[in-house]
Design a protein around this motif. Structure first.
Motif, PDB file in Angstrom:
ATOM      1  N   ILE A  59      55.774  33.692  40.192  1.00 34.72           N
ATOM      2  CA  ILE A  59      57.077  33.342  39.640  1.00 34.72           C
ATOM      3  C   ILE A  59      56.855  32.284  38.561  1.00 34.72           C
ATOM      4  O   ILE A  59      56.308  31.226  38.833  1.00 34.72           O
ATOM      5  CB  ILE A  59      58.009  32.784  40.733  1.00 34.72           C
ATOM      6  CG1 ILE A  59      58.139  33.791  41.873  1.00 34.72           C
ATOM      7  CG2 ILE A  59      59.365  32.418  40.157  1.00 34.72           C
ATOM      8  CD1 ILE A  59      58.766  33.242  43.123  1.00 34.72           C
ATOM      9  N   LYS A  67      53.247  37.170  45.007  1.00 36.40           N
ATOM     10  CA  LYS A  67      54.260  37.244  43.965  1.00 36.40           C
ATOM     11  C   LYS A  67      54.104  36.016  43.062  1.00 36.40           C
ATOM     12  O   LYS A  67      54.013  34.892  43.534  1.00 36.40           O
ATOM     13  CB  LYS A  67      55.642  37.248  44.613  1.00 36.40           C
ATOM     14  CG  LYS A  67      56.781  37.358  43.643  1.00 36.40           C
ATOM     15  CD  LYS A  67      58.102  37.405  44.392  1.00 36.40           C
ATOM     16  CE  LYS A  67      59.261  37.549  43.450  1.00 36.40           C
ATOM     17  NZ  LYS A  67      60.542  37.531  44.153  1.00 36.40           N
ATOM     18  N   TYR A 126      58.446  29.673  36.181  1.00 38.55           N
ATOM     19  CA  TYR A 126      59.605  28.848  35.877  1.00 38.55           C
ATOM     20  C   TYR A 126      59.155  27.400  35.951  1.00 38.55           C
ATOM     21  O   TYR A 126      58.074  27.098  36.447  1.00 38.55           O
ATOM     22  CB  TYR A 126      60.762  29.100  36.846  1.00 38.55           C
ATOM     23  CG  TYR A 126      60.493  28.603  38.239  1.00 38.55           C
ATOM     24  CD1 TYR A 126      60.879  27.333  38.621  1.00 38.55           C
ATOM     25  CD2 TYR A 126      59.833  29.400  39.156  1.00 38.55           C
ATOM     26  CE1 TYR A 126      60.606  26.868  39.900  1.00 38.55           C
ATOM     27  CE2 TYR A 126      59.566  28.941  40.419  1.00 38.55           C
ATOM     28  CZ  TYR A 126      59.956  27.682  40.790  1.00 38.55           C
ATOM     29  OH  TYR A 126      59.689  27.225  42.037  1.00 38.55           O
ATOM     30  N   CYS A 149      54.430  27.431  37.161  1.00 36.42           N
ATOM     31  CA  CYS A 149      54.256  28.733  37.783  1.00 36.42           C
ATOM     32  C   CYS A 149      53.946  28.517  39.259  1.00 36.42           C
ATOM     33  O   CYS A 149      53.282  27.554  39.612  1.00 36.42           O
ATOM     34  CB  CYS A 149      53.105  29.473  37.108  1.00 36.42           C
ATOM     35  SG  CYS A 149      52.860  31.125  37.753  1.00 36.42           S
TER      36      CYS A 149
END
Length: 88
Positions: free
Chosen positions: A9, A7, A11, A83
Protein backbone atom coordinates in the motif's frame (compact mmCIF):
# COMPACT_ATOMS: atom_id res chain seq x y z
CA UNK A 1 8.21 -15.81 -2.73
CA UNK A 2 4.86 -15.24 -1.02
CA UNK A 3 3.71 -12.66 -3.57
CA UNK A 4 0.07 -13.66 -3.31
CA UNK A 5 0.03 -13.21 0.45
CA UNK A 6 1.52 -9.72 0.70
CA UNK A 7 -0.22 -6.47 -0.12
CA UNK A 8 1.72 -3.27 -0.82
CA UNK A 9 0.00 0.00 0.00
CA UNK A 10 1.57 3.27 -1.09
CA UNK A 11 0.54 6.30 0.90
CA UNK A 12 2.11 8.68 3.33
CA UNK A 13 1.75 9.17 7.04
CA UNK A 14 3.80 10.24 10.01
CA UNK A 15 4.66 8.05 12.98
CA UNK A 16 5.56 9.76 16.22
CA UNK A 17 7.38 8.12 19.11
CA UNK A 18 6.39 9.90 22.31
CA UNK A 19 8.02 10.06 25.74
CA UNK A 20 5.37 11.56 28.05
CA UNK A 21 6.23 13.62 31.11
CA UNK A 22 6.44 11.88 34.47
CA UNK A 23 3.45 11.26 36.73
CA UNK A 24 0.87 11.71 33.97
CA UNK A 25 -2.31 9.72 33.44
CA UNK A 26 -1.50 7.58 30.40
CA UNK A 27 -5.12 7.03 29.39
CA UNK A 28 -5.96 10.73 29.73
CA UNK A 29 -3.00 11.55 27.48
CA UNK A 30 -4.11 8.90 24.96
CA UNK A 31 -7.63 10.39 24.83
CA UNK A 32 -6.21 13.88 24.32
CA UNK A 33 -3.95 12.67 21.52
CA UNK A 34 -6.66 10.74 19.66
CA UNK A 35 -8.85 13.86 19.79
CA UNK A 36 -6.40 15.71 17.52
CA UNK A 37 -7.93 15.83 14.03
CA UNK A 38 -4.60 14.88 12.42
CA UNK A 39 -4.24 11.66 14.44
CA UNK A 40 -5.46 8.29 13.11
CA UNK A 41 -4.22 5.97 15.83
CA UNK A 42 -2.60 6.06 19.29
CA UNK A 43 -0.80 3.02 20.69
CA UNK A 44 0.06 2.92 24.41
CA UNK A 45 3.40 1.13 24.80
CA UNK A 46 5.91 0.09 27.43
CA UNK A 47 9.62 0.73 27.27
CA UNK A 48 11.47 3.78 26.05
CA UNK A 49 8.35 5.38 24.53
CA UNK A 50 4.91 5.68 26.12
CA UNK A 51 3.01 6.14 22.86
CA UNK A 52 3.31 5.54 19.13
CA UNK A 53 1.05 7.78 17.06
CA UNK A 54 0.05 7.49 13.40
CA UNK A 55 -1.02 10.79 11.86
CA UNK A 56 -1.86 12.18 8.42
CA UNK A 57 1.15 13.20 6.37
CA UNK A 58 -0.26 16.48 5.11
CA UNK A 59 0.48 18.28 8.38
CA UNK A 60 4.02 19.53 8.98
CA UNK A 61 5.94 17.19 11.27
CA UNK A 62 7.30 20.01 13.44
CA UNK A 63 3.79 21.39 14.09
CA UNK A 64 2.53 17.97 15.13
CA UNK A 65 5.47 17.40 17.46
CA UNK A 66 4.77 20.74 19.17
CA UNK A 67 1.10 19.79 19.67
CA UNK A 68 2.01 16.35 20.97
CA UNK A 69 4.72 17.63 23.32
CA UNK A 70 2.35 20.22 24.76
CA UNK A 71 -0.42 17.67 25.35
CA UNK A 72 1.75 15.05 27.09
CA UNK A 73 4.24 17.44 28.70
CA UNK A 74 7.04 15.40 27.19
CA UNK A 75 9.14 14.85 24.08
CA UNK A 76 8.56 13.21 20.70
CA UNK A 77 10.36 12.30 17.51
CA UNK A 78 8.88 11.45 14.14
CA UNK A 79 9.41 9.42 11.00
CA UNK A 80 7.60 9.47 7.67
CA UNK A 81 6.17 6.32 6.07
CA UNK A 82 5.63 6.24 2.31
CA UNK A 83 4.77 2.60 1.77
CA UNK A 84 3.63 -0.29 3.93
CA UNK A 85 3.38 -4.02 3.40
CA UNK A 86 0.65 -6.10 5.03
CA UNK A 87 -0.43 -9.69 4.98
CA UNK A 88 -3.74 -10.18 3.22
Amino acid sequence: MGEGKIKRISYGCHYFFVKPGKNGDVHRYARRLIDLKEVHEVLVTEGEYGFVIRARERYPEEDMMKKINTLVKGDSSGVVCHCRYTKR
